[in-house]
Design a protein around this motif. Structure first.
Motif, PDB file in Angstrom:
ATOM      1  N   GLU A 147       0.826  -1.210   0.000  1.00 43.06           N
ATOM      2  CA  GLU A 147       0.000   0.000   0.000  1.00 43.06           C
ATOM      3  C   GLU A 147       0.857   1.256   0.000  1.00 43.06           C
ATOM      4  N   LEU A 148       1.875   1.292   0.861  1.00 47.24           N
ATOM      5  CA  LEU A 148       2.765   2.452   0.902  1.00 47.24           C
ATOM      6  C   LEU A 148       3.568   2.573  -0.388  1.00 47.24           C
ATOM      7  N   ALA A 149       3.974   1.437  -0.944  1.00 46.62           N
ATOM      8  CA  ALA A 149       4.778   1.455  -2.165  1.00 46.62           C
ATOM      9  C   ALA A 149       4.003   2.040  -3.336  1.00 46.62           C
ATOM     10  N   VAL A 150       2.767   1.587  -3.540  1.00 39.26           N
ATOM     11  CA  VAL A 150       2.023   2.052  -4.709  1.00 39.26           C
ATOM     12  C   VAL A 150       1.673   3.540  -4.579  1.00 39.26           C
ATOM     13  N   GLN A 151       1.399   3.995  -3.360  1.00 35.33           N
ATOM     14  CA  GLN A 151       1.114   5.418  -3.182  1.00 35.33           C
ATOM     15  C   GLN A 151       2.370   6.258  -3.395  1.00 35.33           C
ATOM     16  N   ARG A 152       3.496   5.784  -2.877  1.00 37.35           N
ATOM     17  CA  ARG A 152       4.757   6.503  -3.085  1.00 37.35           C
ATOM     18  C   ARG A 152       5.096   6.628  -4.565  1.00 37.35           C
ATOM     19  N   ILE A 153       5.009   5.514  -5.269  1.00 40.66           N
ATOM     20  CA  ILE A 153       5.387   5.505  -6.679  1.00 40.66           C
ATOM     21  C   ILE A 153       4.429   6.360  -7.501  1.00 40.66           C
ATOM     22  N   ALA A 154       3.136   6.241  -7.242  1.00 43.71           N
ATOM     23  CA  ALA A 154       2.160   7.025  -7.986  1.00 43.71           C
ATOM     24  C   ALA A 154       2.378   8.522  -7.772  1.00 43.71           C
ATOM     25  N   ARG A 155       2.594   8.927  -6.529  1.00 44.37           N
ATOM     26  CA  ARG A 155       2.828  10.349  -6.258  1.00 44.37           C
ATOM     27  C   ARG A 155       4.105  10.837  -6.940  1.00 44.37           C
ATOM     28  N   TRP A 156       5.141  10.005  -6.917  1.00 46.51           N
ATOM     29  CA  TRP A 156       6.408  10.356  -7.579  1.00 46.51           C
ATOM     30  C   TRP A 156       6.175  10.666  -9.056  1.00 46.51           C
ATOM     31  N   GLU A 157       5.490   9.780  -9.753  1.00 48.71           N
ATOM     32  CA  GLU A 157       5.275   9.965 -11.180  1.00 48.71           C
ATOM     33  C   GLU A 157       4.354  11.153 -11.463  1.00 48.71           C
ATOM     34  N   LEU A 158       3.282  11.290 -10.684  1.00 48.13           N
ATOM     35  CA  LEU A 158       2.332  12.377 -10.909  1.00 48.13           C
ATOM     36  C   LEU A 158       2.972  13.732 -10.650  1.00 48.13           C
ATOM     37  N   ARG A 159       3.747  13.840  -9.599  1.00 55.37           N
ATOM     38  CA  ARG A 159       4.371  15.131  -9.290  1.00 55.37           C
ATOM     39  C   ARG A 159       5.448  15.491 -10.297  1.00 55.37           C
ATOM     40  N   ARG A 160       6.138  14.502 -10.819  1.00 57.36           N
ATOM     41  CA  ARG A 160       7.117  14.781 -11.884  1.00 57.36           C
ATOM     42  C   ARG A 160       6.410  15.270 -13.146  1.00 57.36           C
ATOM     43  N   ALA A 161       5.270  14.674 -13.444  1.00 57.11           N
ATOM     44  CA  ALA A 161       4.501  15.113 -14.604  1.00 57.11           C
ATOM     45  C   ALA A 161       3.993  16.542 -14.404  1.00 57.11           C
ATOM     46  N   MET A 162       3.474  16.840 -13.224  1.00 55.38           N
ATOM     47  CA  MET A 162       2.982  18.184 -12.944  1.00 55.38           C
ATOM     48  C   MET A 162       4.107  19.207 -12.996  1.00 55.38           C
ATOM     49  N   ALA A 163       5.263  18.843 -12.476  1.00 55.48           N
ATOM     50  CA  ALA A 163       6.407  19.757 -12.502  1.00 55.48           C
ATOM     51  C   ALA A 163       6.813  20.084 -13.931  1.00 55.48           C
TER      52      ALA A 163
END
Length: 331
Positions: A18-34
């Motif tokens: 659960e922690l892994a999938v949330q961490r990875i998803a946030r990483w990718e989404l925030r990089r895209a937003m940046a």
């Protein structure tokens, strides 16, 4: 967390699913937003390509744990589809021009005298007229809508709860996506249309993402398989771009340049497309040869060994192994 995206897109041994999938998803989404908000003058096509790629990786992550997400799956995927759709078509002209240049290089001995410079020049002119930077108003409006959708996706990700399923959800997700890939491959083999090849490419990409997510469990097995799937995806992606190039040339050949030269270009592009698809099918038949349950069980076995014994060691003869001899006690 490492600053390397490839390292970030993997489940760690010391974290829950659960922690892994949330961490990875946030990483990718925030990089895209940046990428969307950073006004650094980059070509809009480059930014759009990065954002679409990161959105696909989060969709692949969602597919991995879909059985446990239940109602939490659709909001994320819906938002990601909107984010990607807003950026579709940006840079297409440049992609087609670049694809044609690569086609000429690959098919060198078969290129007619003159190098099809008329077609190349027209494609380059189209690309020059259409190319925009991130500061161009034509890019900023769809980029803003895409940014809003990515924010919505991150909010939805924060509500992901896997409950007690945990690794069971991963096993089911792996088997389901792999089965979808086998089916899409069979359809493409039976009816080799552009649509069917595109669908198989999407499913193969999800399987590649899953191998990347689990790459730490058995790097010697997962990494080469993921790389081979990437090769297949690249072949099918280029085949799709060649198909679009042919459609453009067929639609109005006289606008592009002389009809004879256009027909020669079409012949080259079609021949290369068929060859790429043939090669992808040959590799794909081997990559998807396993039964889905057996494939998922194999990956689950890697994971169990990983948890029991730790990271996979390097191995080889005396000259290759890094022996851990550290003193009188031998270690």
């Amino acid at each position: 967390m490492s600053g390397d995206g490839a390292v970030a897109y993997a489940i760690r041994r010391d974290e829950t699913v659960e922690l892994a999938v949330q961490r990875i998803a946030r990483w990718e989404l925030r990089r895209a937003m940046a990428a969307l908000v950073r006004d650094d003058g980059r070509p809009a096509a480059e930014v759009a390509r990065e954002c679409r790629a990161r959105s696909r990786k989060v969709r692949g992550l969602a597919r991995l744990v879909r059985p446990a997400l239940k109602g939490g799956y659709r909001p994320v995927v819906k938002a990601l589809r909107v984010a990607s759709a807003e950026l579709d078509g940006i840079g297409d002209e440049l992609v087609l021009a670049t694809t044609f240049d690569r086609l000429l290089t690959r098919m060198g001995p078969l290129v007619p005298d003159g190098g099809l410079e008329g077609v190349r020049y027209r494609l380059r002119r189209r690309a020059a007229r259409a190319t925009t930077s991130t500061s161009d108003p034509r890019f900023q409006e769809p980029a803003h809508r895409s940014l809003v959708a990515l924010v919505e996706a991150e909010v939805a990700v924060s509500e992901w709860k896997l409950g007690k399923a945990k690794w069971d959800a991963v096993d089911d997700g792996i088997a389901g996506v792999y089965a979808d890939g086998r089916h899409a491959l069979a359809v493409a083999q039976a009816v080799p249309s552009g649509e069917h090849f595109s669908r198989w490419r999407r499913q193969a990409r999800y399987t590649r993402y899953h191998l990347r997510l689990l790459s730490d469990t058995a790097p010697s097995q997962c990494v080469p398989l993921a790389e081979r799937l990437h090769d297949v995806s690249n072949a099918l992606g280029d085949a799709r771009r060649l198909e679009r190039l042919v459609n453009l040339l067929v639609a109005d050949p006289d606008v592009i340049c002389g009809r004879t030269e256009v027909e020669q270009a079409i012949t080259l592009a079609d021949g290369c497309r068929v060859d790429l698809q043939r090669r992808a099918l040959g590799a794909g038949a081997r990559l998807f040869a396993e039964e889905p349950t057996a494939y998922a069980a194999r990956l689950a076995g890697y994971r169990r060994v990983w948890h029991d014994l730790g990271d996979e060691p390097e191995v080889g003869g005396i000259s290759a192994a890094r022996l851990g001899l550290g003193g009188p006690e031998g270690g």
